[in-house]
Scaffold this active site. Structure first.
Site, mmCIF file in Angstrom:
data_model
loop_
_atom_site.group_PDB
_atom_site.id
_atom_site.type_symbol
_atom_site.label_atom_id
_atom_site.label_comp_id
_atom_site.label_asym_id
_atom_site.label_seq_id
_atom_site.Cartn_x
_atom_site.Cartn_y
_atom_site.Cartn_z
ATOM 1 N N TYR A 1 15.706 31.065 5.620
ATOM 2 C CA TYR A 1 14.427 31.558 6.191
ATOM 3 C C TYR A 1 14.041 32.014 7.419
ATOM 4 C CZ TYR A 1 12.140 31.480 1.181
ATOM 5 O OH TYR A 1 11.871 31.225 0.460
ATOM 6 N N LYS B 1 0.889 -1.022 -0.100
ATOM 7 C CA LYS B 1 0.273 0.001 -0.484
ATOM 8 C C LYS B 1 0.744 1.167 0.017
ATOM 9 C CE LYS B 1 -0.215 -0.329 5.179
ATOM 10 N NZ LYS B 1 -1.126 -1.086 6.405
HETATM 11 C C1 LIG Z 1 0.199 -1.952 6.538
HETATM 12 C C2 LIG Z 1 -0.642 -3.615 7.127
HETATM 13 C C3 LIG Z 1 -0.096 -4.478 7.260
HETATM 14 C C4 LIG Z 1 1.056 -4.273 7.232
HETATM 15 O O1 LIG Z 1 2.168 -4.148 8.788
HETATM 16 P P1 LIG Z 1 3.225 -3.694 9.003
HETATM 17 O O2 LIG Z 1 3.662 -3.013 10.153
HETATM 18 O O3 LIG Z 1 3.987 -2.636 7.829
HETATM 19 O O4 LIG Z 1 4.182 -4.626 8.621
HETATM 20 C C5 LIG Z 1 -0.998 -5.322 7.938
HETATM 21 N N1 LIG Z 1 -2.156 -5.330 7.591
HETATM 22 C C6 LIG Z 1 -3.198 -4.695 7.317
HETATM 23 C C7 LIG Z 1 -4.242 -4.958 7.628
HETATM 24 C C8 LIG Z 1 -2.731 -3.326 7.388
HETATM 25 O O5 LIG Z 1 -3.094 -2.203 6.861
#
Ligand SMILES: *Cc1c(COP(=O)(O)O)cnc(C)c1O
Length: 384
Positions: free
Chosen positions: A271, A41
């Site tokens: 700045y 993701k």
């Molecule tokens: C993002 C996510 C993961 C992965 O989590 P990590 O800590 O990056 O391994 C696993 N399951 C779900 C439902 C997620 O949203």
């Protein structure tokens, strides 16, 4: 954006060999008895979902997890054949998209189950779904107390097949919360039992994110969902004292020195004049700023790696430029490499930046903006 020779030299270099290493290292640590979902993701936490997914597919990953259907479509269009789960479910109107691109969705409310069922019925087809159970995170998911009613309601939607059940941990990385993680595991097992009794036969039973998979063997179910571990980003998530696989950082953020100047003692820079030279100084300008996702909060706080030295970020980081104090580095020239993340032996880690900003490395890499070219090492191996 793709990398070309006549471009600004600010780029995120993604080492796909390190990504593959982290997958195999995690798999040897966790074991061969479970399947592996790579969570890609948010453009693979800023690393580039298409390239990461292609390489992980070539390495034998079993599933991909995305947050939203759009992200699944992107990697499908790039030719990925592996099953893809939309962890955040879908939005009204995206039912067709799921169907067209062969994306499996998470379901946690009956309304969306019904609209998906209707869409699929119109095509005279059926579809797999994974049901998310809320076992204590209280974000999204069917409340573990209401699982029985939900399981029965789903029975009436005959063209939806329950292919999986999942839950998500709120603090699997924290040994002080082991009791709570244990409670989440127990509630999930009870929910699975209720689904079976209601006549469903889910194949996938998964709970664990990276910390769960590493620190809680009893949370592995028959699949683990790895994000941070694959990107080598859990050094600020899981305590050092917890046994864990060897992992390598995958992403470096690099640029080159665009301009070098002498600034006498007693002058201010940039700045807001928040930095004043206390000696005759050599200052390097680097073409990266907060518009690239190099956070402004690192003004006067960050460190970068230049010619074998850690040097301080000084003054206010602006939209497009960052100042480095390179007075103590010999022979600094325009064009020299600068690592904002990376350098020899991972001299600067995403976690180091995160610590200064009271966040985690995930937010740092997710925040690297599209203006920064992604360049890939080890891409050839994806084609195997
Ligand atoms: C993002 C996510 C993961 C992965 O989590 P990590 O800590 O990056 O391994 C696993 N399951 C779900 C439902 C997620 O949203």
């Amino acid at each position: 954006m793709t990398y070309g020779i006549n471009q600004r030299p600010t780029e995120a270099v993604i080492d796909l060999n390190a990504l593959a290493f982290n997958f195999h290292s995690s798999r040897s640590f966790i074991g061969p008895d479970v399947k592996y979902m790579a969570v890609v993701k948010a453009d693979a936490y800023g690393h580039g979902a298409v390239e990461c997914a292609r390489r992980l597919e070539a390495e034998g990953i079993d599933w991909f997890g995305v947050a939203i259907p759009e992200e699944g479509v992107e990697i499908r269009k790039a030719g990925v054949k592996t099953p893809i789960l939309c962890l955040g479910s879908f939005w009204p109107g995206q039912e067709e998209l799921l169907f067209e691109y062969g994306l499996t969705t998470v379901i946690y409310d009956i309304g969306r189950a019904r609209s998906l069922s209707q869409c699929v019925a119109d095509k005279g087809s059926e579809v797999d779904i994974h049901v998310k159970i809320d076992t204590g995170m209280h974000r999204v998911g069917v409340d573990f107390r209401e699982v029985e009613a939900f399981a029965h309601e789903l029975k009436s939607l005959e063209n939806l097949r329950i292919d999986g059940l999942l839950t998500h941990f709120s603090s699997a990385e924290d040994p002080q919360e082991d009791d709570f993680t244990g409670l989440q595991i127990q509630r999930f097992r009870e929910a699975c039992e209720i689904f079976r009794k209601a006549g469903h036969d889910p194949e996938w039973l998964d709970m664990a994110n990276s910390p769960g998979a590493i620190a809680h063997p009893d949370s592995r179910g028959n699949m683990v969902r790895l994000g941070g571990a694959l990107y080598g980003l859990i050094d600020d998530i899981i305590p050092e004292t917890t046994p864990q696989p060897e992992l390598k950082p995958v992403l470096s953020l690099r640029s080159r020195i665009a301009y070098v100047r002498h600034v006498p003692a007693g002058e201010t820079l940039g700045y807001g004049r928040i930095f004043r030279t206390d000696r005759d100084s050599l200052i390097a300008l680097v073409p990266i700023g907060y518009a690239d996702g190099y956070p402004r909060g690192l003004s006067n706080r960050g460190k970068a790696w230049v010619n074998g030295h850690l040097v301080p970020v000084i003054g206010r980081i602006s939209m497009d430029w960052t100042f480095l104090d390179v007075t103590d580095v010999a022979n600094v020239q325009i064009g020299d490499d600068v690592y904002l993340i990376g350098g020899d032996n991972a001299a600067v880690r995403a976690a180091d930046l995160a610590r200064e900003l009271d966040t985690i490395g995930y937010e740092i890499t997710c925040g690297i903006s599209p203006r920064v070219c992604r360049r890939y090492i080890g891409r050839e191996a994806s084609a195997l």
